[in-house]
Design an enzyme around this catalytic site. Structure first.
Site, short mmCIF file in Angstrom:
data_model
loop_
_atom_site.label_atom_id
_atom_site.label_comp_id
_atom_site.label_asym_id
_atom_site.label_seq_id
_atom_site.Cartn_x
_atom_site.Cartn_y
_atom_site.Cartn_z
N GLY A 19 -49.65 14.74 -8.68
CA GLY A 19 -50.74 13.82 -8.35
C GLY A 19 -52.05 14.54 -8.21
O GLY A 19 -52.18 15.71 -8.60
N GLY A 20 -53.03 13.85 -7.63
CA GLY A 20 -54.36 14.44 -7.50
C GLY A 20 -54.41 15.63 -6.58
O GLY A 20 -55.27 16.51 -6.74
N MET A 21 -53.50 15.69 -5.59
CA MET A 21 -53.54 16.80 -4.64
C MET A 21 -52.68 17.98 -5.08
O MET A 21 -52.93 19.11 -4.65
CB MET A 21 -53.08 16.31 -3.26
N GLY A 22 -51.66 17.75 -5.91
CA GLY A 22 -50.80 18.85 -6.31
C GLY A 22 -49.50 18.37 -6.90
O GLY A 22 -49.41 17.26 -7.43
N GLN A 23 -48.46 19.19 -6.75
CA GLN A 23 -47.16 18.88 -7.34
C GLN A 23 -46.09 18.81 -6.27
O GLN A 23 -46.20 19.44 -5.22
CB GLN A 23 -46.76 19.96 -8.37
N VAL A 24 -45.05 18.03 -6.57
CA VAL A 24 -43.88 17.95 -5.70
C VAL A 24 -42.70 18.55 -6.46
O VAL A 24 -42.46 18.20 -7.62
CB VAL A 24 -43.57 16.50 -5.30
N LYS A 39 -44.05 20.08 -1.40
CA LYS A 39 -45.31 19.57 -1.94
C LYS A 39 -46.34 20.69 -1.87
O LYS A 39 -46.71 21.13 -0.77
CB LYS A 39 -45.79 18.35 -1.16
N ASP A 139 -53.61 6.43 3.20
CA ASP A 139 -53.41 6.33 1.75
C ASP A 139 -52.12 5.57 1.43
O ASP A 139 -51.30 6.03 0.62
CB ASP A 139 -53.38 7.72 1.11
#
Length: 440
Positions: A19-24, A39, A139
Site C-alpha cells: 500500500g501507500g505506507m509500505g508492504q505486508v 508490516k 483510516d
C-alpha cells in the site's frame, strides 16, 4: 526483501500486500517458530535528522496502539527498525490472520445485507475498545477490515496512519497540507485536520454505503474533489441507488454520514446496537408492504435464507435452479411445436399466426439458453427468468386457440407452473454484480 531477517528474528517468507505506507509480509519468527505478519513502513525509510525523528515518533505511537487487546483488533506482537539496507524503515509484527480483506469481498460482489450489518457492528466493537483507550483509527476503509476464514472481522492498522505521517507534530497533524487518512472515507472535521473519535464512525458510514450500494457516497476524480464533497455535499440516500433496500438502512447510514459530529451516534457502541437491529432487516420494500400475503412471505424467506448462505452455497443453488428451470421449460418446446403445427393443419389458426408463435417460442428458447452460461451474473439470471417464464406460459396460451391444445395445455400446465416458479425464484436470488457497479 524476501528471505531477509528483520530485527535479527523475523525472516520474510512472502509478500502479502502493498500500500501507500509500505508492504505486508508473511514472516517466520525464528525465536518462537511461528508465522506472523510483518508490516514494513517504507514511507518512513531514509536518513537524516527528520527521518530519524519521524521513525522515533512512529515507534512511540505504535507502542500505544500495541496495547489494544480485543478479538476484533489484529494484535501487535513486536516492532522495530529494519536496518540500514532498508533505510531503517520501521516495522510492525502482527498476528497472521487467514482470510481476505473486505476490499476483496467488495470486488467479488459477495456481501449480503446481513453480512454488511454484522461486519459493521463488529467494526464498531473494535472502535469501542480503541476509543475507550484514547486511540482513533483515522483510516477505516475496506482494505483495513479483514474477514477471517470463519467470517469474523479483524480491524487492521489502528493509529498507523497518524503514526506514519512524516509531517505530524505534537500539536497538529500537519502544517504542510498533508492529510492523514484516505480521502474517499474522510470525515469533514478530519479533512480540516481535527479528527475525533466520531470521525471513525463517519468513515464506517462511507464503508457501509459502499457495501450495500456497490459505490461510495461521493464520486470525484481526485483527492481535492473527494475532500470538497465530504465538506460541502450531502450524501444520497442509499435506497436511491438500491430501491430494494429497507428504509432502516437509510436512517443508520445517513446518521453516520452527518456533517456535524454531534449528529452522529454518540459512541461506537451506539452505532453497533443500531447495526445489530439491521441484521434481520427485510431486503425488499415491496415485500415488506405485502407482508401479509403468504406468497410474498415465502419469497422473502427464500431470499433471506439464500443471502445468509456462503458464496459457494449461493453459487451452487443458482446453478441447480438454472439447470432445473431450463430443463423443465425446454420439455414443453417440442409439444408446443407439435400443437402449433396441428392447429395450423386443422385451420384453428392461420399459417402466419403459427409462424409468429413458433418464432416467439424460438426467441424465448434462445434467451433462456444464453442465460444459462451467465448464471453467476445478474444479467444471466434475468435472461433465464424471462425465457423460462415465457415458455412456461405458452401451454396455458394454447388452451385459448385450439381444442386439441386444451388437453396438451392441461397436461403441461403443472410442469409449466414449476418452471415459472423456479425461474422467478432464480430472478430474486441475491445479486452478485456489485463489482461492476462499484466506482471508486
Amino acid at each position: 526483501m524476501r528471505d531477509q531477517l528483520l530485527g535479527g528474528r523475523y525472516r520474510l517468507v512472502q509478500q502479502l500486500g502493498e500500500g501507500g505506507m509500505g508492504q505486508v509480509w508473511e514472516a517466520r519468527d525464528e525465536t518462537l517458530g511461528r508465522l506472523v505478519a510483518v508490516k514494513v513502513i517504507s514511507l518512513l525509510a531514509g536518513s537524516g535528522p527528520r527521518g530519524d525523528e519521524a521513525r522515533a515518533r512512529f515507534l512511540r505511537e505504535a507502542r500505544i496502539t500495541a496495547r489494544l487487546q480485543h478479538p476484533r483488533i489484529v494484535t501487535i506482537h513486536d516492532l522495530g527498525e529494519s536496518g540500514p539496507e532498508n533505510g531503517n524503515a520501521p516495522f510492525l509484527v502482527m498476528e497472521l490472520v487467514r482470510g481476505e480483506g473486505l476490499d476483496v469481498k467488495l470486488a467479488e460482489g459477495s456481501v449480503s445485507l446481513e453480512e454488511a450489518a454484522r461486519w459493521g457492528a463488529q467494526v464498531c466493537e473494535a472502535l469501542t475498545e480503541a476509543h475507550a483507550a484514547g486511540v482513533m483509527h483515522r483510516d477505516i476503509k475496506p482494505s483495513n477490515v479483514f474477514i477471517t476464514h470463519t467470517g469474523e472481522v479483524k480491524v487492521l492498522d489502528f493509529g498507523v496512519a497518524r503514526a506514519a505521517d512524516p509531517y505530524a507534530t505534537a500539536t497538529r497533524l500537519t502544517q504542510t497540507g498533508f492529510v492523514v487518512g484516505t480521502p474517499s472515507y474522510m470525515a469533514p472535521e478530519q479533512a480540516r485536520g481535527y479528527p475525533e473519535p466520531s470521525s471513525d464512525l463517519y468513515a464506517l458510514g462511507c464503508l457501509l454505503f459502499e457495501l450495500i450500494t456497490g459505490r461510495l457516497p461521493f464520486q470525484a476524480p481526485d483527492t481535492i474533489g473527494h475532500l470538497t464533497a465530504h465538506l460541502s455535499q450531502e450524501p444520497p440516500a442509499p435506497s436511491s441507488l438500491r430501491p430494494d433496500l429497507p428504509g432502516a438502512w437509510d436512517s443508520v447510514v445517513l446518521k453516520l454520514l452527518s456533517k456535524d459530529p454531534a449528529e452522529r451516534y454518540g459512541t461506537a457502541a451506539d452505532a453497533s446496537r443500531a447495526l445489530g437491529q439491521l441484521d434481520h432487516a427485510v431486503p425488499t420494500k415491496a415485500l415488506t408492504r405485502q407482508g401479509n400475503d403468504s406468497a410474498f412471505v415465502v419469497i422473502r424467506k427464500l431470499r433471506r435464507d439464500t443471502e445468509s448462505m456462503p458464496p459457494a452455497g449461493r453459487s451452487t443453488l443458482r446453478a441447480a435452479t438454472a439447470v432445473t428451470a431450463s430443463a423443465t421449460c425446454l420439455i414443453t418446446v417440442p409439444v408446443w411445436y407439435a400443437a402449433t403445427e396441428e392447429a395450423v393443419s386443422a385451420g384453428w389458426i392461420t399459417i402466419g399466426e403459427g409462424q409468429v408463435q413458433m418464432a416467439l417460442c424460438g426467441i424465448l428458447v434462445a434467451v433462456l439458453t444464453i442465460g444459462v452460461p451467465l448464471v453467476r451474473d445478474t444479467a444471466g439470471r434475468r435472461l433465464i427468468a424471462t425465457g423460462g417464464i415465457g415458455l412456461a406460459l405458452l401451454p396455458g396460451y394454447s388452451m385459448f386457440w385450439t381444442p386439441w391444445g386444451i388437453g396438451v395445455g392441461r397436461a403441461l400446465v403443472p410442469l409449466a407452473a414449476v418452471a415459472a416458479a423456479l425461474s422467478a425464484f432464480l430472478a430474486v436470488l441475491p445479486s452478485i454484480n456489485a463489482r461492476r457497479q462499484r466506482q471508486r
